[in-house]
Design an enzyme around this catalytic site. Structure first.
Site, PDB file in Angstrom:
ATOM      1  CB  VAL A  11      -1.019   0.034   1.177  1.00 40.73           C
ATOM      2  CG1 VAL A  11      -2.142  -0.948   0.934  1.00 40.73           C
ATOM      3  CG2 VAL A  11      -0.350  -0.230   2.510  1.00 40.73           C
ATOM      4  CD  GLU A  13       8.711   1.837  -1.187  1.00 35.59           C
ATOM      5  OE1 GLU A  13       9.499   1.965  -0.236  1.00 35.59           O
ATOM      6  OE2 GLU A  13       8.796   0.925  -2.022  1.00 35.59           O
ATOM      7  N   GLY A  14       6.823   3.870   3.263  1.00 37.42           N
ATOM      8  CA  GLY A  14       6.905   4.805   4.384  1.00 37.42           C
ATOM      9  C   GLY A  14       8.316   5.363   4.497  1.00 37.42           C
ATOM     10  CB  VAL A  19       3.309   0.445   4.200  1.00 39.70           C
ATOM     11  CG1 VAL A  19       2.184   0.206   5.198  1.00 39.70           C
ATOM     12  CG2 VAL A  19       4.272   1.488   4.740  1.00 39.70           C
ATOM     13  CG  ASP A 153       6.168  14.685   6.572  1.00 36.39           C
ATOM     14  OD1 ASP A 153       5.830  15.690   5.911  1.00 36.39           O
ATOM     15  OD2 ASP A 153       6.400  13.586   6.038  1.00 36.39           O
TER      16      ASP A 153
END
Length: 320
Positions: A11, A13-14, A19, A153
């Protein structure tokens, strides 16, 4: 991991890695798996990873922070992490991974706003919902700040929404760092441009909780307008967007601004009427927004004080 969880899809890219949406095989619960590659050092798990995890566990006791359900080590026996006699080369070869297992929510605030803006049936977000989401956001941010954590953020993509329950939760605290007094110096290439506080854009290295409150203000305006308030595509353009609406800051308005590292001589704009930028907000809403978008970080309203603002007088706070 394969024994415990069935991976369904990637789902995103952290900050720290991939992810996945997955299902807990034992309970059937949907979870989000954040895979983090660990560079092992002599002590085992890097202290930064341990710090982040203990912070996340502490913070996720709040309903308004995405819950960290468990932490899984993969790629070796756990004893290898703490066994001083274990050969470091062997540890490195196995490239251990750490999985953070979070509760899964299927939408974020950006997608939620987009669903009201686009499609066959564009419609504003109901005022009562904007009010409720903003209160929950302030509550989550106040919780982080009271534990000495800045998010740094905050943006609609990092706010997950449980549509059924009408709950908003802060995610991706990956960049949050415990701050101490005096504030540590931080690199300033971090926050997404549109939600970035002017002191960060002007090169401050001393962050305070006020950087998060500027972002909260931008998110508040975006919920009311269904589009970003300051959509700059470079740091310079970002500042011009802000100055055109709020007026070019002066030493009177913001003492010390002209001696900031990245200050230049900018065109002189007069402040515009903020209410015209957010026509769907009432006078109380505009007043609260103006307090979140103060230039001087010391003048910006705190998350805790924001929750007591008259904008929320008609909200049933007992539900939170």
């Amino acid at each position: 991991m394969e024994d415990k969880y069935e991976k369904l899809e990637k789902v995103g890219e952290g900050t720290y890695g991939k992810v996945y949406k997955a299902k807990d095989k034992a309970t059937g619960q949907l979870v989000a798996l954040k895979k983090t590659r660990l560079e092992m050092d002599e002590e085992g798990v890097p202290p930064t990873a341990l710090r982040e995890i203990s912070l996340l566990q502490m913070l996720s006791h709040s309903l308004y922070i995405v819950r960290l359900l468990s932490v899984e080590h993969v790629g070796h026996s756990n004893s290898a992490l703490v066994d001083p006699n274990c050969d470091i080369k062997d540890q490195k070869k196995k490239k251990p991974s750490l999985y953070l297992v979070f509760e899964y929510l299927d939408t974020d605030l950006k997608k939620y706003i987009d669903s009201h803006r686009k499609g066959a049936n564009p419609r504003p977000l109901p005022n009562s919902l904007v009010q409720s989401f903003l209160f929950q956001l302030c509550k989550g941010v106040a919780h982080c700040h009271s534990h000495g954590v800045l998010h740094r953020d905050l943006k609609p993509q990092n706010l997950l929404v449980d549509k059924e329950k009408g709950i908003l939760k802060i995610a991706d605290l990956g960049l949050g760092r415990a701050f101490t007094v005096p504030l540590k110096s931080y690199t300033h290439e971090i926050v997404t441009l549109w939600y970035r506080a002017p002191e960060v854009l002007l090169g401050t290295t001393h962050y305070s909780t006020a950087v998060d409150m500027w972002s909260v203000g931008c998110i508040f305006a975006e919920m009311a307008r269904r589009q970003a308030l300051f959509p700059g595509d470079s740091e310079f353009q970002q500042l011009l967007h802000i100055f055109r609406l709020l007026g070019t800051p002066s030493e009177n308005l913001w003492p010390g601004v002209s001696s900031m590292r990245d200050w230049h001589v900018y065109p002189r704009w007069e402040p515009q009427n903020l209410a015209r930028a957010v026509p769907s907000l009432d006078a109380d809403g505009v007043d609260l927004l103006s307090k979140m978008l103060k230039y001087d970080p010391g003048d910006r309203i705190s998350a805790k004080a924001a929750m007591d603002h008259s904008y929320f007088d008609s909200l049933d706070k007992s539900q939170f």
